[in-house]
Motif scaffolding. Sequence first.
Motif, PDB file in Angstrom:
ATOM      1  N   TYR A  19       0.816  -1.211   0.000  1.00 13.52           N
ATOM      2  CA  TYR A  19       0.000   0.000   0.000  1.00 13.52           C
ATOM      3  C   TYR A  19       0.851   1.263   0.000  1.00 13.52           C
ATOM      4  CZ  TYR A  19      -3.611  -3.366   1.200  1.00 13.52           C
ATOM      5  OH  TYR A  19      -4.457  -4.444   1.181  1.00 13.52           O
ATOM      6  N   ASP A  20       2.163   1.098   0.082  1.00 16.16           N
ATOM      7  CA  ASP A  20       3.090   2.222   0.116  1.00 16.16           C
ATOM      8  C   ASP A  20       3.350   2.733  -1.299  1.00 16.16           C
ATOM      9  OD1 ASP A  20       5.304   3.838   1.443  1.00 16.16           O
ATOM     10  OD2 ASP A  20       6.430   2.681  -0.049  1.00 16.16           O
ATOM     11  N   ASP A  21       3.038   4.003  -1.529  1.00 24.09           N
ATOM     12  CA  ASP A  21       3.189   4.569  -2.871  1.00 24.09           C
ATOM     13  C   ASP A  21       4.607   4.436  -3.416  1.00 24.09           C
ATOM     14  OD1 ASP A  21       0.518   5.228  -3.057  1.00 24.09           O
ATOM     15  OD2 ASP A  21       0.848   7.391  -3.253  1.00 24.09           O
ATOM     16  N   GLN A  22       5.601   4.609  -2.563  1.00 26.02           N
ATOM     17  CA  GLN A  22       6.987   4.527  -3.030  1.00 26.02           C
ATOM     18  C   GLN A  22       7.299   3.141  -3.598  1.00 26.02           C
ATOM     19  OE1 GLN A  22       9.124   7.242  -3.002  1.00 26.02           O
ATOM     20  NE2 GLN A  22      10.416   5.932  -4.260  1.00 26.02           N
ATOM     21  N   LEU A  23       6.894   2.102  -2.883  1.00 25.94           N
ATOM     22  CA  LEU A  23       7.148   0.739  -3.351  1.00 25.94           C
ATOM     23  C   LEU A  23       6.266   0.395  -4.556  1.00 25.94           C
ATOM     24  CD1 LEU A  23       8.671  -1.883  -3.155  1.00 25.94           C
ATOM     25  CD2 LEU A  23       7.129  -2.600  -1.306  1.00 25.94           C
ATOM     26  N   ILE A  24       5.046   0.893  -4.563  1.00 28.60           N
ATOM     27  CA  ILE A  24       4.178   0.680  -5.728  1.00 28.60           C
ATOM     28  C   ILE A  24       4.837   1.275  -6.965  1.00 28.60           C
ATOM     29  CG2 ILE A  24       1.992   1.371  -6.822  1.00 28.60           C
ATOM     30  CD1 ILE A  24       0.698   1.069  -4.016  1.00 28.60           C
ATOM     31  N   PHE A  25       5.390   2.483  -6.835  1.00 29.32           N
ATOM     32  CA  PHE A  25       6.053   3.116  -7.979  1.00 29.32           C
ATOM     33  C   PHE A  25       7.283   2.322  -8.399  1.00 29.32           C
ATOM     34  CE2 PHE A  25       9.003   6.049 -10.031  1.00 29.32           C
ATOM     35  CZ  PHE A  25       8.220   6.459 -11.085  1.00 29.32           C
ATOM     36  N   GLU A  26       8.083   1.891  -7.431  1.00 27.24           N
ATOM     37  CA  GLU A  26       9.266   1.090  -7.748  1.00 27.24           C
ATOM     38  C   GLU A  26       8.882  -0.127  -8.586  1.00 27.24           C
ATOM     39  OE1 GLU A  26      12.605  -1.722  -5.525  1.00 27.24           O
ATOM     40  OE2 GLU A  26      11.671  -0.104  -4.385  1.00 27.24           O
ATOM     41  N   LEU A  27       7.854  -0.820  -8.162  1.00 29.13           N
ATOM     42  CA  LEU A  27       7.434  -2.025  -8.883  1.00 29.13           C
ATOM     43  C   LEU A  27       6.830  -1.693 -10.239  1.00 29.13           C
ATOM     44  CD1 LEU A  27       6.163  -4.025  -5.797  1.00 29.13           C
ATOM     45  CD2 LEU A  27       8.179  -4.548  -7.206  1.00 29.13           C
ATOM     46  N   LEU A  28       6.168  -0.551 -10.355  1.00 33.16           N
ATOM     47  CA  LEU A  28       5.679  -0.122 -11.674  1.00 33.16           C
ATOM     48  C   LEU A  28       6.844   0.096 -12.630  1.00 33.16           C
ATOM     49  CD1 LEU A  28       2.800   2.515 -11.189  1.00 33.16           C
ATOM     50  CD2 LEU A  28       2.661   0.318 -12.383  1.00 33.16           C
ATOM     51  N   VAL A  29       7.871   0.756 -12.141  1.00 35.44           N
ATOM     52  CA  VAL A  29       9.052   1.009 -12.978  1.00 35.44           C
ATOM     53  C   VAL A  29       9.685  -0.311 -13.396  1.00 35.44           C
ATOM     54  CG1 VAL A  29      11.386   1.973 -13.036  1.00 35.44           C
ATOM     55  CG2 VAL A  29       9.518   3.293 -12.007  1.00 35.44           C
ATOM     56  N   LEU A  30       9.915  -1.179 -12.432  1.00 37.07           N
ATOM     57  CA  LEU A  30      10.562  -2.452 -12.747  1.00 37.07           C
ATOM     58  C   LEU A  30       9.715  -3.282 -13.703  1.00 37.07           C
ATOM     59  CD1 LEU A  30      11.961  -3.355  -9.214  1.00 37.07           C
ATOM     60  CD2 LEU A  30      13.235  -2.470 -11.191  1.00 37.07           C
ATOM     61  N   GLU A  31       8.413  -3.325 -13.478  1.00 38.46           N
ATOM     62  CA  GLU A  31       7.531  -4.084 -14.374  1.00 38.46           C
ATOM     63  C   GLU A  31       7.552  -3.488 -15.785  1.00 38.46           C
ATOM     64  OE1 GLU A  31       6.187  -6.927 -13.827  1.00 38.46           O
ATOM     65  OE2 GLU A  31       6.070  -7.078 -11.654  1.00 38.46           O
ATOM     66  N   SER A  32       7.588  -2.173 -15.892  1.00 36.08           N
ATOM     67  CA  SER A  32       7.601  -1.564 -17.227  1.00 36.08           C
ATOM     68  C   SER A  32       8.909  -1.863 -17.961  1.00 36.08           C
ATOM     69  CB  SER A  32       7.342  -0.056 -17.153  1.00 36.08           C
ATOM     70  OG  SER A  32       8.421   0.622 -16.558  1.00 36.08           O
ATOM     71  N   PHE A  33      10.006  -1.930 -17.232  1.00 36.56           N
ATOM     72  CA  PHE A  33      11.278  -2.298 -17.859  1.00 36.56           C
ATOM     73  C   PHE A  33      11.320  -3.781 -18.202  1.00 36.56           C
ATOM     74  CE2 PHE A  33      12.923   1.822 -16.660  1.00 36.56           C
ATOM     75  CZ  PHE A  33      13.875   2.069 -17.638  1.00 36.56           C
ATOM     76  N   GLN A  34      10.554  -4.572 -17.496  1.00 38.31           N
ATOM     77  CA  GLN A  34      10.551  -6.021 -17.728  1.00 38.31           C
ATOM     78  C   GLN A  34       9.896  -6.387 -19.057  1.00 38.31           C
ATOM     79  OE1 GLN A  34       7.627  -8.330 -17.313  1.00 38.31           O
ATOM     80  NE2 GLN A  34       8.957  -9.999 -17.947  1.00 38.31           N
ATOM     81  N   ALA A  35       9.000  -5.554 -19.534  1.00 36.60           N
ATOM     82  CA  ALA A  35       8.276  -5.858 -20.775  1.00 36.60           C
ATOM     83  C   ALA A  35       9.241  -6.340 -21.855  1.00 36.60           C
ATOM     84  CB  ALA A  35       7.504  -4.634 -21.264  1.00 36.60           C
ATOM     85  N   GLY A  36       9.044  -7.571 -22.313  1.00 35.10           N
ATOM     86  CA  GLY A  36       9.877  -8.162 -23.342  1.00 35.10           C
ATOM     87  C   GLY A  36      11.116  -8.864 -22.811  1.00 35.10           C
ATOM     88  N   LEU A  37      11.331  -8.816 -21.515  1.00 35.23           N
ATOM     89  CA  LEU A  37      12.487  -9.445 -20.887  1.00 35.23           C
ATOM     90  C   LEU A  37      12.007 -10.382 -19.778  1.00 35.23           C
ATOM     91  CD1 LEU A  37      14.598  -6.190 -20.507  1.00 35.23           C
ATOM     92  CD2 LEU A  37      14.932  -7.962 -22.231  1.00 35.23           C
ATOM     93  N   SER A  38      12.936 -11.084 -19.167  1.00 37.90           N
ATOM     94  CA  SER A  38      12.551 -11.953 -18.055  1.00 37.90           C
ATOM     95  C   SER A  38      12.555 -11.156 -16.748  1.00 37.90           C
ATOM     96  CB  SER A  38      13.513 -13.141 -17.939  1.00 37.90           C
ATOM     97  OG  SER A  38      14.733 -12.729 -17.357  1.00 37.90           O
TER      98      SER A  38
END
Length: 184
Positions: free
Chosen positions: A28-47
Motif C-alpha cells: 500500500y506504500d506509494d513509493q514501493l508501488i512506484f518502484e514495482l511499476l518502474v521495474l515491471e515496465s522495464f521487464q516488458a519483453g524481458l525476463s
Amino acid sequence: MEIKRCGWSEKDDLYRKYHDEEWGKPVYDDQLIFELLVLESFQAGLSWYTILKKRPNFKKAFEDFNYKKIATYSDVKVEELLSDAGIIRNRLKILATINNAQKFQEVQKEFGNFSSYIWGFVGGKPIVNDPKTLQDVPATTEISDALAKNLKKRGFKFLGSTVVYAHMQATGMVNDHLVDCHCK
C-alpha cells in the motif's frame, strides 16, 4: 521438511527470496508501488529474473525510485541513464519512467495517494486465486485490462494489461501463489 514454493521461484536464492518475502504480499506504500511499476515496465519483453538481478542498479540509477525527482529528469539525465550498463538502456522505457512519475503524482493529487487509486480496482482487498499449476495463472484479466486502459487514458506508458497483471501479482492485489505453496 522441504518448503513447497511456486515452481517459477526455484531458479535460485534471489528468486526464492523475492517469492517468499515480496511476491503476492499486499503493498500500500506509494513509493514501493512506484518502484514495482518502474521495474515491471522495464521487464516488458524481458525476463523478470533479469530485472531482479539489476534491481539494485535500477534503485541507484533512479535515486531510490524517488518519483518526485524522476518527474523532473532532464535530457542530460536521460543520456546519463542510457550510458548506465547496470540497467536496461532503452530510451523509450526511460522516457516512459519519467512520464509515469509525472502521471503518478497527478493520480496522487486526485486520489490522495496512488495506492487508493490502484487498489480501488480490486475493491481495496486482494483477489485470492487458487491455481493448481502455473498454467492456471492468467497473463491478463478483465481487471488488468480495465486498469491498463485507465492508466493509458491518464497518459501512462509501457503499462499494458500483461505488465499491469504482473504488477498486481507483485503488489499482492492478486494472490496467485499455487494452492500447495507455503505462501498461500
